[in-house]
Write a protein that holds these residues in place. Structure first.
Motif, mmCIF file in Angstrom:
data_model
loop_
_atom_site.group_PDB
_atom_site.id
_atom_site.type_symbol
_atom_site.label_atom_id
_atom_site.label_comp_id
_atom_site.label_asym_id
_atom_site.label_seq_id
_atom_site.Cartn_x
_atom_site.Cartn_y
_atom_site.Cartn_z
ATOM 1 N N ARG A 84 0.829 -1.199 0.000
ATOM 2 C CA ARG A 84 0.000 0.000 0.000
ATOM 3 C C ARG A 84 0.872 1.261 0.000
ATOM 4 N N ILE A 85 0.264 2.384 -0.325
ATOM 5 C CA ILE A 85 1.007 3.637 -0.469
ATOM 6 C C ILE A 85 1.015 4.386 0.860
ATOM 7 N N VAL A 86 2.198 4.796 1.278
ATOM 8 C CA VAL A 86 2.327 5.661 2.454
ATOM 9 C C VAL A 86 2.982 6.965 2.004
ATOM 10 N N VAL A 87 2.299 8.057 2.249
ATOM 11 C CA VAL A 87 2.829 9.380 1.904
ATOM 12 C C VAL A 87 3.572 9.923 3.108
ATOM 13 N N ASP A 88 4.853 10.117 2.944
ATOM 14 C CA ASP A 88 5.701 10.666 4.000
ATOM 15 C C ASP A 88 5.618 12.187 3.930
ATOM 16 N N ALA A 89 4.814 12.773 4.831
ATOM 17 C CA ALA A 89 4.673 14.225 4.883
ATOM 18 C C ALA A 89 5.450 14.814 6.051
ATOM 19 N N THR A 90 6.390 14.033 6.579
ATOM 20 C CA THR A 90 7.156 14.471 7.746
ATOM 21 C C THR A 90 8.407 15.240 7.328
ATOM 22 N N ASN A 91 8.982 15.914 8.304
ATOM 23 C CA ASN A 91 10.281 16.571 8.138
ATOM 24 C C ASN A 91 11.138 16.268 9.359
ATOM 25 N N PRO A 92 12.438 16.021 9.156
ATOM 26 C CA PRO A 92 13.294 15.618 10.271
ATOM 27 C C PRO A 92 13.727 16.804 11.139
ATOM 28 N N VAL A 93 12.752 17.330 11.885
ATOM 29 C CA VAL A 93 13.035 18.410 12.821
ATOM 30 C C VAL A 93 12.431 18.060 14.171
ATOM 31 N N GLU A 94 13.012 18.628 15.206
ATOM 32 C CA GLU A 94 12.506 18.451 16.562
ATOM 33 C C GLU A 94 12.011 19.798 17.062
ATOM 34 N N PHE A 95 10.798 19.821 17.606
ATOM 35 C CA PHE A 95 10.233 21.056 18.141
ATOM 36 C C PHE A 95 10.752 21.266 19.567
ATOM 37 N N LEU A 96 11.181 22.468 19.845
ATOM 38 C CA LEU A 96 11.887 22.758 21.083
ATOM 39 C C LEU A 96 10.984 23.391 22.133
ATOM 40 N N VAL A 133 8.046 1.474 7.785
ATOM 41 C CA VAL A 133 6.864 1.023 7.028
ATOM 42 C C VAL A 133 7.289 -0.035 6.006
ATOM 43 N N PRO A 134 7.894 -1.120 6.454
ATOM 44 C CA PRO A 134 8.375 -2.137 5.512
ATOM 45 C C PRO A 134 7.241 -2.688 4.660
ATOM 46 N N GLY A 135 7.508 -2.807 3.370
ATOM 47 C CA GLY A 135 6.505 -3.315 2.456
ATOM 48 C C GLY A 135 5.611 -2.249 1.860
ATOM 49 N N ALA A 136 5.743 -0.997 2.317
ATOM 50 C CA ALA A 136 4.938 0.100 1.762
ATOM 51 C C ALA A 136 5.644 0.712 0.562
ATOM 52 N N ARG A 137 4.868 1.332 -0.293
ATOM 53 C CA ARG A 137 5.416 2.138 -1.391
ATOM 54 C C ARG A 137 5.373 3.593 -0.933
ATOM 55 N N VAL A 138 6.533 4.140 -0.637
ATOM 56 C CA VAL A 138 6.626 5.460 -0.001
ATOM 57 C C VAL A 138 6.739 6.560 -1.050
ATOM 58 N N VAL A 139 5.922 7.586 -0.883
ATOM 59 C CA VAL A 139 5.989 8.790 -1.706
ATOM 60 C C VAL A 139 6.131 9.976 -0.773
ATOM 61 N N LYS A 140 7.046 10.860 -1.080
ATOM 62 C CA LYS A 140 7.239 12.075 -0.284
ATOM 63 C C LYS A 140 6.370 13.184 -0.853
ATOM 64 N N ALA A 141 5.537 13.815 -0.007
ATOM 65 C CA ALA A 141 4.658 14.888 -0.481
ATOM 66 C C ALA A 141 4.073 15.634 0.713
ATOM 67 N N TYR A 164 6.304 16.321 -5.204
ATOM 68 C CA TYR A 164 6.227 14.942 -4.743
ATOM 69 C C TYR A 164 7.372 14.155 -5.369
ATOM 70 N N SER A 165 7.776 13.085 -4.710
ATOM 71 C CA SER A 165 8.863 12.238 -5.225
ATOM 72 C C SER A 165 8.666 10.816 -4.710
ATOM 73 N N GLY A 166 9.280 9.872 -5.395
ATOM 74 C CA GLY A 166 9.155 8.477 -4.982
ATOM 75 C C GLY A 166 9.858 7.558 -5.950
ATOM 76 N N ASP A 167 9.958 6.294 -5.559
ATOM 77 C CA ASP A 167 10.669 5.313 -6.366
ATOM 78 C C ASP A 167 9.736 4.336 -7.087
ATOM 79 N N ASP A 168 8.432 4.457 -6.869
ATOM 80 C CA ASP A 168 7.453 3.573 -7.501
ATOM 81 C C ASP A 168 6.549 4.426 -8.386
ATOM 82 N N ALA A 169 6.604 4.210 -9.687
ATOM 83 C CA ALA A 169 5.881 5.065 -10.638
ATOM 84 C C ALA A 169 4.372 5.017 -10.427
ATOM 85 N N ALA A 170 3.824 3.831 -10.163
ATOM 86 C CA ALA A 170 2.375 3.709 -9.985
ATOM 87 C C ALA A 170 1.916 4.414 -8.716
#
Length: 214
Positions: A84-96, A133-141, A164-170
């Motif tokens: 299944r598709i998981v959209v990674d909408a996170t950013n690697p920051v920590e709120f202080l 998220v092993p087994g997911a198709r990850v798209v960044k957006a 958006y970006s990702g490694d799975d075209a579909a």
């Protein structure tokens, strides 16, 4: 395709608003349970329903709209993704904490914004996210701009651009349809390795730029 949103903070709620404006159905969730979302659901209207994190995670497209520091805790508890598709909408920051020493650290260029970058070494953030998220198709957006930009796709006679970006075209094609369906203008940045680095806050070259397609 069914849509689930994990996280109901500024990002998750604004994404739900964007979907609700177009009558697109989705399930939104948070760690506090569906009852805590009653006022938001009333605002959103009938196309958005509240669910548990597990229910939202069962959708065909699942959007991760949570803080980076919560990603492992939340997603490591969820069942298999099975393509299944998981959209990674996170950013690697920590709120202080504004009263903490980190918030006053002169060596942190982001301290004035109440955040600090999380050190991922030479990895881009979706590479790390994908481990949870092993087994997911990850798209960044949905991560590269201020969440307020999601309040209205139309601006200055044009449309807000969403990368958006990702490694799975579909998988990317489905996320592109979702972006277009909410009224924004999608721009494909290529693979996660390339596009993820370009559009990830706080230091991506395209991050925090409010582009408009005229």
């Amino acid at each position: 395709m069914s849509i689930g949103i994990i996280g109901s903070g500024a990002l998750g709620s604004n994404l739900a608003r964007a979907l609700a404006r177009k009558g697109i159905s989705a399930t939104i969730s948070n760690s506090r349970g569906p009852e805590s979302l009653a006022s938001l659901i009333q605002e959103f209207g009938p196309s958005i329903k509240a669910g548990t994190v597990q229910e939202a995670a069962g959708a065909d497209i699942v959007i991760a709209a949570i803080r980076w520091t919560d990603v492992e805790k939340v997603f490591s508890r969820l069942p298999a993704w099975n393509g299944r598709i998981v959209v990674d909408a996170t950013n690697p920051v920590e709120f202080l904490d504004p009263n903490s020493a980190d918030a006053k650290d002169p060596s942190n260029p982001l301290a004035a914004y109440g955040i600090k970058a999380v050190d991922l070494g030479d990895k881009q953030s979706s590479e790390v996210f994908s481990q949870f998220v092993p087994g997911a198709r990850v798209v960044k957006a949905f991560n590269h701009n201020d969440v307020a930009a999601l309040s209205n796709p139309d601006v200055a006679g044009g449309r807000h651009v969403l990368f958006y970006s990702g490694d799975d075209a579909a998988a990317k094609a489905e996320v592109r349809k979702l972006i277009e369906g909410t009224g924004f203008f999608p721009v494909d940045l290529g693979s996660l390795e390339v596009g993820g680095r370009l559009a990830t806050l706080p230091f991506g070259a395209l991050a925090a730029h409010n582009f408009i397609k005229i």
